[in-house]
Design an enzyme around this catalytic site. Structure first.
Site: not given
Length: 184
Positions: A40, A128, A131, A154
């Site tokens: 991130r 983002h 990433r 996730h």
């Protein structure tokens, strides 16, 4: 909240990398770390010279507070080793021009990325994007959604596929190839 996309086009990725490399080495390093290891932006901005000197980047993620250990791919490692030689011990790698030794902020990182995205005519870009770009191209090379799910922390493969834009690609392809004989 705006949805941002990965950079899918490899040629545009190359042009953006060259754009940064020519204009500002610091911004180039931010770009290649983001697209090369999938951290991130908040974690990239906290990296210091010492974080670049090993085979892995070891950190505590700002968002999740979890420890993370990420291997630096060989092509990226070469670039980071050279860049580290230009830094002082303890210096932030994405250092602000304001203040003694502090990183740029997230909004500055966004502005830097937007400028390069405009140069290559890309929309739906944000911090983002780096990433997501890492995830997209890693998936395209490996097809290993379980590994990416773990890297991104996730809870399911479908979240990972949606996050990196693979689900969107599949839906776009389905709609592009949809036959509608009643309209012919």
């Amino acid at each position: 909240m705006n949805v941002v996309q990965p950079i899918r086009n490899v040629e545009k990725l190359k042009v953006m990398a060259d754009y940064f490399k020519i204009r500002n080495r610091r911004n180039y390093i931010m770009f290649i770390i983001g697209t090369g290891v999938g951290l991130r932006i908040s974690d990239i901005l906290q990296l210091k010279k010492e974080d670049l000197l090993n085979t892995h980047i070891v950190l505590k993620e700002r968002k999740t507070r979890k420890s993370n250990r990420v291997r630096i791919p060989p092509p990226l490692r070469k670039e980071l080793t050279e860049y580290a030689k230009t830094l002082k011990d303890g210096e932030y790698i994405i250092k602000s021009r304001q203040g003694e030794n502090r990183p740029i902020d997230r909004s500055t990182a966004y502005r830097i990325l937007r400028e390069a995205a405009e140069f290559v005519s890309l929309d739906e870009i944000g911090t983002h994007t780096l990433r997501k770009t890492f995830g997209y191209h890693t998936y395209k090379q490996t097809k290993d959604v379980a590994m990416l799910q773990q890297i991104f922390n996730h809870s399911s493969p479908s979240i990972t596929l949606n996050y990196i834009g693979i689900n969107q690609d599949a839906m776009d392809d389905a709609m592009k190839n949809l036959k509608m004989p009643w309209l012919q």
